[in-house]
Design an enzyme around this catalytic site. Sequence first.
Site, PDB file in Angstrom:
ATOM      1  N   LYS A 165       0.770  -1.125  -0.080  1.00 21.81           N
ATOM      2  CA  LYS A 165      -0.032  -0.066   0.061  1.00 21.81           C
ATOM      3  C   LYS A 165       0.978   1.276   0.123  1.00 21.81           C
ATOM      4  CE  LYS A 165      -3.726  -2.297   2.185  1.00 21.81           C
ATOM      5  NZ  LYS A 165      -3.224  -3.374   2.480  1.00 21.81           N
ATOM      6  N   ARG A 166       1.675   1.298  -1.062  1.00 20.97           N
ATOM      7  CA  ARG A 166       2.594   2.401  -0.818  1.00 20.97           C
ATOM      8  C   ARG A 166       2.153   3.669  -1.779  1.00 20.97           C
ATOM      9  NH1 ARG A 166       4.801  -0.159   2.898  1.00 20.97           N
ATOM     10  NH2 ARG A 166       7.032  -0.871   2.779  1.00 20.97           N
TER      11      ARG A 166
END
Length: 288
Positions: free
Chosen positions: A107-108
């Site tokens: 989830k960057r």
Amino acid sequence: MPEASTAPAAGRETFGSRLGRAMADRGPLCVGIDPHPALLQRWGLTDDAAGLERFSLTVLEAVGSLAAAVKPQVALYERHGSAGIAVLERTLAAAAEASVLTIADAKRGDIGSTMAAYADAWLRDGSALAADSVTLSPYLGFESLRPALDLAAATGRGVFVLALTSNPEGASVQHVGGADSVARRITEAAAVENQRYDGSLGSVGLVVGATVGSALSALDIDLAAVRGPILAPGLGAQGATAADLRRTFGAAYPQVLGTSSRDILGAGPQLQSLRDAARRTLDELLAA
């Protein structure tokens, strides 16, 4: 809306193509590799790098021939520091050796050179952390993801962009705008990105919770038009059934990668028990 840039590299099969083939051959199941401390304890493993590695490789061995993809939860490796990251690297390498597609659930999301560095870590050829795909957060603006979108296209990898999540707090951001909601804009941007890809499935996927219920229709979101894979976490222990997925996603169901973690992992540590749990979930997805 901006046009997609950077065509996929010539001679490299796209992630969407590889995932589509895996889903056709094995079925639409993704198994999360989520080494929660409680699960490690339940398996009789120590909450350290050694236990983490035993857990990860056991799950991979058990479900690798059944799942279209596996999804290591990056945070549960990061909590062990550099030793945990090393285990994640070995897990990704073992999956690649076994020809099992990986989704690094990281989830960057950031801007500029920082986003480029995240892309470099998860999507660059030769990176020790390179996965087949990575999850991304678009809430600094979809276009902030450009370094990852373009590097994924260049290296034959993919991304899954958070669009509509099941947690109650998500609606306070994702549903804003009603008919022109944040979630709808994200799905439309993903559809534009997938115009660069030939074939039935693009390499820009979305994360849409399996338990979002009527939110898709309420927000007038057409996931089938995205022409990308839909990662749908929440199957099993979080309450969603395969029938729920069929009902929720409708015409987009063939694109859906149903994701189960705790429901399958809780059957361990025996290999056969894990396989049986994965097979039951897969059979339900295929029958829905």
